[in-house]
Design an enzyme around this catalytic site. Structure first.
Site, PDB file in Angstrom:
ATOM      1  N   LYS A 124       0.867  -1.185   0.000  1.00  0.00           N
ATOM      2  CA  LYS A 124       0.000   0.000   0.000  1.00  0.00           C
ATOM      3  C   LYS A 124       0.898   1.228   0.000  1.00  0.00           C
ATOM      4  CE  LYS A 124      -4.488   0.969   0.403  1.00  0.00           C
ATOM      5  NZ  LYS A 124      -5.684   0.155   0.098  1.00  0.00           N
ATOM      6  N   ASP A 164      -7.180   4.190  -4.262  1.00  0.00           N
ATOM      7  CA  ASP A 164      -7.768   4.042  -2.912  1.00  0.00           C
ATOM      8  C   ASP A 164      -8.378   5.412  -2.606  1.00  0.00           C
ATOM      9  OD1 ASP A 164      -7.880   2.200  -0.395  1.00  0.00           O
ATOM     10  OD2 ASP A 164      -7.161   4.083   0.426  1.00  0.00           O
ATOM     11  N   SER A 376      -8.643  -6.076 -10.011  1.00  0.00           N
ATOM     12  CA  SER A 376      -7.293  -5.598 -10.356  1.00  0.00           C
ATOM     13  C   SER A 376      -6.433  -6.770 -10.826  1.00  0.00           C
ATOM     14  CB  SER A 376      -6.626  -4.941  -9.139  1.00  0.00           C
ATOM     15  OG  SER A 376      -7.054  -3.615  -8.990  1.00  0.00           O
TER      16      SER A 376
END
Ligand SMILES: NC(=O)C1=CN([C@@H]2O[C@H](COP(=O)(O)OP(=O)(O)OC[C@H]3O[C@@H](n4cnc5c(N)ncnc54)[C@H](OP(=O)(O)O)[C@@H]3O)[C@@H](O)[C@H]2O)C=CC1
Ligand SMILES: O=C(O)CCC(=O)C(=O)O
Length: 444
Positions: A124, A164, A376
């Site tokens: 992330k 995100d 994804s």
């Protein structure tokens, strides 16, 4: 493994990272029993190697705003674990972003991606840059400066970022463009790309749709469905919008949506035309949810969350820790039968305990919102075979992945009295696959 001791050590070594500690504590508590059935795991100190990210990149991003002022932000990429595939996970642009938040998200992503059964590790990244109130040109200049640092750490077989909070199609487009220019390559290094340059159909819808597919599986086990059920949704961004779209399609009624300023309550329900209004308001004009209440003449509550309204189902789809113990008690008292998380870690540990003690259906984000990263993964596959699948094909695959995740949760999470502890189920199922891969690959 002694979960309490592992957590205590992590807190000492990495102080002031409360969200990271929170995410780790939940996983440790639920996998401890299974982990301890495998003495070989402890011998290889698997747990520390699984909790601590492989590496963290941290850099300054300097850019020039529309007034000619030089601005600085922090940029990060946490590469948590690549035992089952390249690091994979979104990029968040929000003023609240810090290392603790990105470490919790990368940690959770590792288990979530494992649950999808697709070959993706966990990562992330993000920045404390907020796109809110910025011009398109400012967002582009910031993104280009951000990529000037990040590009050397990512790649189609290394680390594949996506969107995100604060990162949608516009931002992914700018990131992809700059990455392409810097590398002289056209590769599938990002997902959530525009359709014209390798994006998958259904990726924008996938997280919200996937959450509702998961919810339907939970409801089905109880012999019910969404028809006529009143739903509270928080957020009004990507996940919230497509969650609402699927709820409507399946006969449910959505009465709330929110943003970081407050929530709207529409007792008549947000129908298709009203949802189109929200999509335009948020995606095109980047307006505030308050404007919905002004347009449709309904209630708007400033500075509050929607959880005090009466509902059958709650679908938190904004951000972490947005639903606390008091909210949870109120939901249960009001007759809520299910909570399914579109956001990552939106319920506090106290809230989760309230749901589980009340034995209502509760699906944690790492299982229920895995549809986004699943598509994804399907986008990566389409990019590598240089083909694109139809919406129907992708949607069918998404449904089947969510069904399988649900089954894995039931398999690992069913308790003696028949109650399914989806938190335990998701954590144990996600953990076992990563653990086996790490064991097979040696001490790294
Ligand atoms: N996009 C995806 O594919 C996936 C997203 N998720 C998770 O879903 C959640 C929502 O993401 P997404 O819809 O993509 O993001 P968006 O940026 O599209 O929307 C975020 C929404 O949440 C609100 N929000 C953000 N921060 C806060 C806050 N601190 N307090 C209250 N409201 C807040 C925003 O309000 P405002 O407009 O005022 O900022 C906005 O309505 C996040 O937890 C994300 O990690 C999980 C899996 C995949
Ligand atoms: O699509 C992706 O790679 C990641 C989506 C995401 O950020 C998440 O699952 O939380």
């Amino acid at each position: 493994m002694n979960a309490a001791k592992v957590l205590e050590d992590l807190k000492r070594r990495f102080p002031n990272e409360p969200e990271y500690h929170q995410a780790v504590e939940e996983v440790l508590a639920t996998i401890e029993e299974e982990y301890n059935k495998h003495p070989e795991f402890d011998k290889a100190n698997l747990i520390e190697r699984l909790c601590i990210p492989d590496r963290v990149y941290q850099f300054r991003v300097t850019w020039v705003d529309d007034k000619g002022n030089v601005q600085t932000n922090m940029g990060y990429r946490v590469q948590h674990n690549n035992a089952i595939g390249p690091y994979k996970g979104g990029i968040r642009f929000h003023a609240s972003v810090n290392l603790s938040i990105l470490k919790f998200l990368a940690f959770e992503q590792t288990f979530k991606n494992s649950l999808t059964t697709l070959p993706m590790g966990g990562g992330k990244g993000g920045s404390d840059f907020s796109p809110r109130g910025k011009s398109n040109a400012e967002v582009m200049r910031f993104v280009q400066a951000f990529m000037l640092e990040l590009w050397r750490h990512i790649g189609p077989e290394t680390d594949v970022p996506a969107g995100d909070i604060g990162v949608g199609g516009r931002e992914v487009g700018f990131m992809f463009g700059m990455y392409k220019k810097l590398t002289h390559e056209f590769t599938g290094t990002f997902t959530g790309k525009g359709r014209e340059f390798g994006g998958s159909l259904i990726r924008p819808e996938a997280t919200g749709y996937g959450n509702i597919y998961f919810l339907m599986e939970m409801l089905k086990r109880q012999g019910t469905d969404l028809k006529g059920k009143v739903c509270l949704i928080s957020g009004s961004g990507n996940v919230a919008q497509y969650t609402a779209e699927k709820v409507l399609e399946l006969g449910g009624k959505v009465v709330t949506m929110s943003d970081s300023d407050g929530y709207i309550y529409d007792p008549d329900g947000i129908d298709r035309a009203k949802l189109d209004y929200i999509m335009e308001l948020k995606n095109l004009y980047r307006g505030r949810i308050r404007e919905y209440a002004e347009t449709y003449g309904c209630k708007y509550v400033e500075g509050a969350k929607p959880w005090s309204e009466k509902c059958d189902i709650a679908l938190p789809s904004a951000t972490q820790n947005e639903l606390n113990g008091d909210h949870a008690r109120q939901l249960v008292a009001n007759g809520c039968i299910a909570v399914s998380e579109g956001a990552n870690m939106p319920s506090t540990p106290e809230a989760i305990k309230v749901f589980q003690d009340a034995k209502i259906l509760y699906a944690p984000g790492k299982a229920a919102n895995a549809g986004g990263v699943s598509v994804s993964g399907l986008e990566m596959t389409q990019n590598s075979i240089k083909l694109s699948w139809s919406s129907e094909e992708v949607d069918e695959k998404l449904k089947s992945i969510m069904k399988n995740i649900h089954e894995a949760c039931v398999q690992y999470g069913t308790e003696a009295d028949g109650y399914v502890n989806y938190v335990k189920g998701a954590n144990v199922a996600g953990f076992m696959k990563v653990a086996k891969a790490m064991m097979a690959q040696g001490i790294l």
